[in-house]
Design a protein around this motif. Structure first.
Motif: not given
Length: 324
Positions: A266-278, A150-159
């Motif tokens: 500028a410099g704000q975290q927008l994305l947390d991305l990780y690959t994993m075993c599902a 699995r590829l997981v995209l964790r996106i900051a929806t405040d931004s």
């Protein structure tokens, strides 16, 4: 005393009693691997007990399961997990009875060259957003995985407010009411390949096999992380791959989707991305094993778009002169 089922102390008068189990830790009898003993004893007034009509049985209560994911933003070791109850009538204060186990969060290997690139900085504009990352050349976990990955995209929806691939430009204008503010909430039964086509504009890879064909896509509802200084809001997008058909090591991947730029610094975290075993235990070496993980930050701040607040554009007094 011997343990068994007991009524919760916070049972509301007049309602059906809620019961809980209380157990004792058992130990093996030395030199007798098939025998166990419980550290309970009595003096002279030892009670006599037996199972009547075969209705009694031993019960094992050494495992627990939760319906929510437990996540951490950093590595932590030997966190205590305790049995307890929560009283809603006392400010959501929990009462703990005993330790159930220990929990450890391990730091995942970092992904390299992770980036998120906006095609417009205009506040409120829906436009393509490009995500890019490269897997580590020496990461053998990708080839060793025998189950679903699995590829997981964790996106900051405040931004960044996420949108379907057809919610862009003229497609929004022709609907009359325009596009919704963000992705709706879906039931888990709506996950599938068709949703991949609605979520992503383009999927690309630089290896000879290209971007692996997803078996299913899904996104969860809004997630709120509470901190002492405030809160952050996220949406998680999941791309699942069939066994032996996932991401590979030493490859660059690019994902394009539509998003609306919100207040971005500028410099704000927008994305947390990780690959994993599902898959679960027995297929994954360990359930929820993360192969690699990284974050991406904004390179620029969002800006306000042009407006008519200063009046209609017009020539200065005297008009203009046409020169021969």
């Amino acid at each position: 005393r011997l343990s068994g089922e007991y009524e919760f102390q916070d049972t509301v008068l007049g309602q059906a009693a809620k019961m809980h189990l209380v157990g004792h830790q058992v130990s093996h009898v030395p030199d007798h691997p098939n025998q166990l003993f419980i550290p309970v004893g009595w003096g002279r007034d030892a009670p006599a007990f037996s199972f009547q009509d075969g209705l009694g049985r031993w019960m094992r209560r050494s495992e627990a399961a939760v319906t929510q994911d437990i996540q951490s933003v950093r590595s932590q070791t030997r966190l205590r997990l305790c049995w307890g109850t929560q009283r809603g009538d006392s400010g959501n204060m929990a009462t703990f009875y005993d330790q159930a186990g220990m929990l450890t969060f391990e730091e995942s290997p970092p992904l390299k060259h992770v980036g998120i690139f906006l095609t417009t900085r205009q506040f409120g504009a829906i436009a393509p957003c490009v995500l890019s990352f490269r897997t580590e050349p020496q990461r053998s976990a990708y080839a060793a995985a025998t189950g679903r990955t699995r590829l997981v995209l964790r996106i900051a929806t405040d931004s960044l407010a996420l949108h379907f691939s057809d919610e862009f430009g003229p497609a929004c204008q022709t609907r009359g009411a325009g596009c919704p503010d963000e992705l709706p909430e879906l039931a888990a039964s709506e996950a599938g390949q068709a949703l991949c086509g609605r979520l992503f504009v383009e999927l690309w890879a630089d290896n000879s096999e290209g971007f692996p064909f997803p078996s299913s896509c899904f996104f969860g509802g809004p997630v709120v992380d509470q901190y002492t200084w405030g809160e952050k809001r996220y949406r998680e997008l999941f791309i699942d791959f069939s066994p032996m058909n996932g991401l590979t090591a030493n490859s660059r991947y690019v994902i394009v989707l539509h998003a609306k730029a919100q207040l971005i610094r500028a410099g704000q975290q927008l994305l947390d991305l990780y690959t994993m075993c599902a898959d679960q235990e027995g297929i994954c070496q360990r359930p929820y094993t993360v192969f690699e993980r990284s974050v991406a930050t904004a390179t620029n701040s969002s800006i306000a778009g042009a407006s008519a607040s200063a009046g209609e554009p017009r020539l200065a007094e005297g008009g203009f002169r046409i020169l021969p």
